[in-house]
Design a protein around this motif. Structure first.
Motif, PDB file in Angstrom:
ATOM      1  N   ALA A 131       0.832  -1.215   0.000  1.00 34.48           N
ATOM      2  CA  ALA A 131       0.000   0.000   0.000  1.00 34.48           C
ATOM      3  C   ALA A 131       0.860   1.256   0.000  1.00 34.48           C
ATOM      4  CB  ALA A 131      -0.935  -0.015   1.210  1.00 34.48           C
ATOM      5  N   ALA A 132       1.975   1.226   0.732  1.00 37.40           N
ATOM      6  CA  ALA A 132       2.837   2.404   0.856  1.00 37.40           C
ATOM      7  C   ALA A 132       3.564   2.743  -0.438  1.00 37.40           C
ATOM      8  CB  ALA A 132       3.849   2.192   1.980  1.00 37.40           C
ATOM      9  N   VAL A 133       3.895   1.748  -1.257  1.00 37.53           N
ATOM     10  CA  VAL A 133       4.676   2.033  -2.476  1.00 37.53           C
ATOM     11  C   VAL A 133       3.806   2.193  -3.716  1.00 37.53           C
ATOM     12  CG1 VAL A 133       6.692   0.821  -1.554  1.00 37.53           C
ATOM     13  CG2 VAL A 133       5.176  -0.357  -3.161  1.00 37.53           C
ATOM     14  N   ARG A 134       2.537   1.911  -3.610  1.00 36.38           N
ATOM     15  CA  ARG A 134       1.661   2.028  -4.779  1.00 36.38           C
ATOM     16  C   ARG A 134       1.755   3.451  -5.337  1.00 36.38           C
ATOM     17  NH1 ARG A 134      -2.538  -1.262  -3.230  1.00 36.38           N
ATOM     18  NH2 ARG A 134      -2.307  -2.914  -4.742  1.00 36.38           N
ATOM     19  N   GLY A 135       2.083   3.564  -6.608  1.00 32.06           N
ATOM     20  CA  GLY A 135       2.213   4.873  -7.251  1.00 32.06           C
ATOM     21  C   GLY A 135       3.559   5.538  -7.044  1.00 32.06           C
ATOM     22  N   LYS A 136       4.444   4.917  -6.283  1.00 34.08           N
ATOM     23  CA  LYS A 136       5.765   5.482  -6.030  1.00 34.08           C
ATOM     24  C   LYS A 136       6.726   5.057  -7.143  1.00 34.08           C
ATOM     25  CE  LYS A 136       8.035   6.342  -1.647  1.00 34.08           C
ATOM     26  NZ  LYS A 136       8.367   5.825  -0.335  1.00 34.08           N
ATOM     27  N   SER A 137       7.577   5.967  -7.576  1.00 36.15           N
ATOM     28  CA  SER A 137       8.564   5.677  -8.618  1.00 36.15           C
ATOM     29  C   SER A 137       9.963   5.802  -8.048  1.00 36.15           C
ATOM     30  CB  SER A 137       8.422   6.681  -9.767  1.00 36.15           C
ATOM     31  OG  SER A 137       7.146   6.589 -10.339  1.00 36.15           O
ATOM     32  N   ALA A 138      10.916   5.303  -8.813  1.00 30.62           N
ATOM     33  CA  ALA A 138      12.317   5.517  -8.436  1.00 30.62           C
ATOM     34  C   ALA A 138      12.565   7.020  -8.450  1.00 30.62           C
ATOM     35  CB  ALA A 138      13.241   4.815  -9.420  1.00 30.62           C
ATOM     36  N   PRO A 139      13.321   7.539  -7.501  1.00 26.07           N
ATOM     37  CA  PRO A 139      13.569   8.981  -7.464  1.00 26.07           C
ATOM     38  C   PRO A 139      14.388   9.441  -8.673  1.00 26.07           C
ATOM     39  CG  PRO A 139      14.911   7.854  -5.819  1.00 26.07           C
ATOM     40  CD  PRO A 139      14.003   6.827  -6.423  1.00 26.07           C
ATOM     41  N   ARG A 140      14.234  10.704  -9.004  1.00 22.42           N
ATOM     42  CA  ARG A 140      14.965  11.267 -10.150  1.00 22.42           C
ATOM     43  C   ARG A 140      16.473  11.195  -9.957  1.00 22.42           C
ATOM     44  NH1 ARG A 140      11.321  13.739 -13.443  1.00 22.42           N
ATOM     45  NH2 ARG A 140       9.424  14.515 -12.471  1.00 22.42           N
ATOM     46  N   ASN A 141      16.921  11.206  -8.715  1.00 20.49           N
ATOM     47  CA  ASN A 141      18.353  11.172  -8.430  1.00 20.49           C
ATOM     48  C   ASN A 141      18.864   9.749  -8.245  1.00 20.49           C
ATOM     49  OD1 ASN A 141      17.201  10.534  -5.981  1.00 20.49           O
ATOM     50  ND2 ASN A 141      18.568  11.835  -4.774  1.00 20.49           N
ATOM     51  N   ALA A 142      18.164   8.765  -8.793  1.00 23.01           N
ATOM     52  CA  ALA A 142      18.548   7.363  -8.594  1.00 23.01           C
ATOM     53  C   ALA A 142      19.968   7.101  -9.081  1.00 23.01           C
ATOM     54  CB  ALA A 142      17.558   6.430  -9.289  1.00 23.01           C
ATOM     55  N   ALA A 143      20.409   7.764 -10.160  1.00 20.16           N
ATOM     56  CA  ALA A 143      21.769   7.548 -10.667  1.00 20.16           C
ATOM     57  C   ALA A 143      22.806   8.005  -9.646  1.00 20.16           C
ATOM     58  CB  ALA A 143      21.969   8.271 -11.990  1.00 20.16           C
TER      59      ALA A 143
END
Length: 166
Positions: A131-143
């Protein structure tokens, strides 16, 4: 669809396969699960599964999934992030016969600390993490975080390679 990657290891990950199958049975998460089952001996009765998938199929399922749950293997974790997902990591634990040592535990915890994943250690935490990660994406600063992680991993592996002090 919630995609679950149990890995290609020779060790079964029945604890996670069973927990996901129970969530599917109960309808707790409101979506269907699809498992890449691997060597698990538990065969889901309610969730769809395939034992093994090609790398291309794994990537396609990751892209299509609303949530990805994976064992805390470096390869599957990094592919999830590369595909723009914020995965739920469930590290295998030797006390359950899922792996020979605890190397996935600090790996998963480090990803959590960097905000790249959500870590689940015990199965009662799984529905809440989904439930907590639904709709969450990898952050833009993942690199940038990946560079920090690579440096941390190098030190971690060097520590493991050192003989124990006597």
């Amino acid at each position: 669809m919630i995609f679950v990657i149990l890995g290609m290891d020779v060790y079964p990950f029945d604890r996670l396969a069973r927990a996901v199958d129970e969530l599917q049975r109960d309808g707790t998460c409101g979506e269907d699960f699809f498992l890449q089952l691997g060597a698990s001996s538990y065969l889901p009765k309610h969730a769809r599964f395939e034992r093994y998938l090609s790398f291309g199929d794994v990537c396609e399922h990751i892209r299509q999934a609303s949530v990805v749950i994976t064992h805390a293997g470096a390869g599957s974790t990094l592919v999830c992030i590369q595909q723009g997902k914020h995965p739920v990591l469930v590290p295998r634990q030797p006390r359950y016969g899922e792996i020979v040592d605890e190397h996935q535990l600090p790996f998963a915890d480090k990803f959590g600390q960097l905000g790249l994943a959500t870590t689940v250690h015990e199965m009662p935490e799984l529905a809440g993490a989904i439930a907590a990660v639904r709709g969450k994406s990898a952050p833009r600063n993942a690199a940038g975080s990946a560079r920090e992680l690579t440096s941390w991993l190098e030190g971690f592996w060097q520590q493991l390679a050192r003989p124990a002090a006597r």
